[in-house]
Design a protein around this motif. Structure first.
Motif, PDB file in Angstrom:
ATOM      1  N   CYS B   9       0.693   6.619   4.103  1.00 24.74           N
ATOM      2  CA  CYS B   9       2.101   6.997   4.658  1.00 24.74           C
ATOM      3  C   CYS B   9       2.537   7.928   3.881  1.00 24.74           C
ATOM      4  CB  CYS B   9       2.893   6.282   4.930  1.00 24.74           C
ATOM      5  SG  CYS B   9       4.477   6.715   4.774  1.00 24.74           S
ATOM      6  N   LYS B  11       5.421   8.939   3.080  1.00 22.69           N
ATOM      7  CA  LYS B  11       6.330   8.945   3.038  1.00 22.69           C
ATOM      8  C   LYS B  11       6.606   8.376   1.122  1.00 22.69           C
ATOM      9  CE  LYS B  11       9.966  10.749   6.050  1.00 22.69           C
ATOM     10  NZ  LYS B  11      10.245  10.894   7.250  1.00 22.69           N
ATOM     11  N   CYS B  12       5.878   7.658   1.363  1.00 26.40           N
ATOM     12  CA  CYS B  12       5.804   6.055  -0.027  1.00 26.40           C
ATOM     13  C   CYS B  12       4.549   5.677   0.064  1.00 26.40           C
ATOM     14  CB  CYS B  12       6.306   4.531   1.228  1.00 26.40           C
ATOM     15  SG  CYS B  12       5.331   3.900   2.770  1.00 26.40           S
ATOM     16  N   CYS B  28       3.485   4.977   7.675  1.00 25.33           N
ATOM     17  CA  CYS B  28       3.073   3.481   7.644  1.00 25.33           C
ATOM     18  C   CYS B  28       4.527   3.296   8.929  1.00 25.33           C
ATOM     19  CB  CYS B  28       3.765   2.873   6.408  1.00 25.33           C
ATOM     20  SG  CYS B  28       5.902   2.890   6.218  1.00 25.33           S
ATOM     21  N   HIS B  31       9.048   3.498   8.118  1.00 17.17           N
ATOM     22  CA  HIS B  31       8.888   4.811   8.051  1.00 17.17           C
ATOM     23  C   HIS B  31       8.350   5.768   9.894  1.00 17.17           C
ATOM     24  CE1 HIS B  31       9.152   4.979   3.343  1.00 17.17           C
ATOM     25  NE2 HIS B  31      10.063   5.062   4.101  1.00 17.17           N
TER      26      HIS B  31
HETATM   27 ZN   LIG Z   1       5.834   4.275   4.629  1.00 17.65          ZN
END
Ligand SMILES: [Zn+2]
Ligand code: SF4
Ligand SMILES: [Zn+2]
Lengths: 66, 325
Positions: B9, B11-12, B28, B31
């Motif tokens: 992902c 973002k994370c 993910c 998100h």
């Molecule tokens: Zn994520």
């Protein structure tokens, strides 16, 4: 053992370790039109399928009149 | 050991469930849900579809797109009620009853209001039966089915006091429709294709909040949200042109990511900016008058096309004279 892929009521078998992307390609299925799910989890195209995996291929496009 | 460490992902860093090449984005599960919901809100605002003060009637079929749309509007806190039309399609699959069951279950789980119309209960015949009886639908019930759905949805919206009707048409639907219209030079149809059709007397505003999501994206949303939807296709959809176009366009999308979205947005932009000039609507505005039976505006001299479907006595006569459509 092999990877079992289920699309609607049809079953396909592929030997060995293979990515989702490769598996769809071998079955001549567009990755734009199909998603692959293993044990309820959505897989991305680089995820690896191994001997013994049973995955579901979900067609993402549907048709009919508008 | 898990095998899936390869795509993360953005973002994370968790395992991604989806990569969207056209957006250069991999996300993910959590998100992805967040992104999808926020994007929907963005589209609603961008096209001025509706506000939080307006009641929205969502056309739900029990399929993945419409349940996803209702789910997203619910999460965003809109006042959204559902409308399910049982078409009486069985064909050995119990297609309509099963999709109704799933729509009801979805509504119950979330404490949402679902309005249900049953064509057979209302007219004594199912959609395939009506189609077989009329010239419009001897081979395939889709034309009759579409006419009935459009009419009943609009009627229900007006009667229930909604001025906004939301359908879950996605990018693939829109692009397949546009492609078909360009392919057949059906310029008339191209004039009205848009994310929003404003309301007019007798007609609710029609909005398509998912028109920029690919069908793969809406399917992925339903899957990661665990929405139980009807997986079977309507048996009459098989072999449809729309499916063929979608398949073709996805083959193109594979080699040219973003092609579908550019085709669609490019068209809307070119038309709305005046660069693409489509034939104008008749100079004299078509005279609309309320149908004497159902009250919906129609251009035809007597009953509207919908009500004519149920004019059994005059059917024989009218069928030989009146062109369908
Ligand atoms: Zn994520
Ligand atoms: S495929 Fe045709 S018959 Fe089936 S729901 Fe769609 S329009 Fe109706
Ligand atoms: Zn009428």
């Amino acid at each position: 053992m092999s990877v079992v892929l289920i699309l609607r009521k049809q079953e396909f078998k592929i030997e060995g370790t293979i990515t989702v992307k490769e598996a769809l390609k071998r079955l001549n299925l567009s990755p734009e039109s199909h998603l692959v799910v293993r044990n309820g989890e959505l897989l991305n195209e680089n995820d690896v399928l191994r001997d013994g995996d049973v995955v579901k291929i979900v067609p993402s496009i549907s048709g009919g009149g508008r | 050991m898990t095998s899936n460490v390869s795509m993360k992902c953005m973002k994370c860093n968790e395992r991604a469930v989806i990569r969207m090449r056209q957006h250069r984005l991999a996300l993910c599960k959590d998100h992805y849900i967040e992104w999808f919901v926020q994007q929907t809100q963005r589209f609603i605002e961008k096209y001025h579809m509706f506000t939080r003060d307006e009641k929205v009637l969502v056309a739900v079929s029990g399929g993945k797109d419409s349940l996803a749309l209702w789910d997203v509007l619910w999460q965003l806190g809109y006042h959204a009620e559902g409308l399910y039309i049982n078409l009486g399609i069985d064909e050995g699959l119990h297609y309509s009853n099963e999709s109704e069951r799933l729509a009801r279950e979805f509504a119950e789980q979330r404490g949402l209001v679902l309005h249900v119309i049953n064509v057979e209960q209302a007219h004594g015949e199912t959609v395939p039966e009506i189609a077989r009886r009329t010239r419009r639908g001897r081979d395939k019930p889709c034309a009759v089915c579409g006419l009935i759905k459009r009419h009943d949805m609009n009627q229900a919206a007006l009667e229930l006091g909604f001025n906004v009707l939301a359908t879950a048409h996605n990018l693939d639907d829109e692009v397949a429709f546009l492609f078909g219209n360009v392919f057949h030079w059906n310029l008339e149809q191209m004039r009205r294709q848009a994310p929003i059709l404003p309301e007019s007397p007798g007609f609710a505003r029609k909005v398509k909040p998912f028109c920029r999501f690919s069908e793969r994206e809406t399917a992925a949303y339903s899957l990661v949200r665990g929405i139980a939807y009807i997986e079977d296709e309507c048996p009459f959809a098989e072999g449809s042109k729309q499916l063929l176009y979608k398949d073709l366009l996805n083959r193109l999308e594979e080699v040219e990511p973003g092609a579908k979205l550019r085709f669609y947005l490019g068209f809307i932009e070119a038309r709305d900016s005046g660069q693409l000039v489509l034939p104008r609507e008749e100079e004299v505005p078509l005279e609309l008058h309320p149908c004497p039976r159902c009250g919906q505006p129609t251009t035809s001299p007597g009953l509207c096309a919908y009500c004519r479907l149920f004019e059994r006595e005059s059917l024989e006569a009218s069928e030989t004279q009146r062109p369908s459509g």
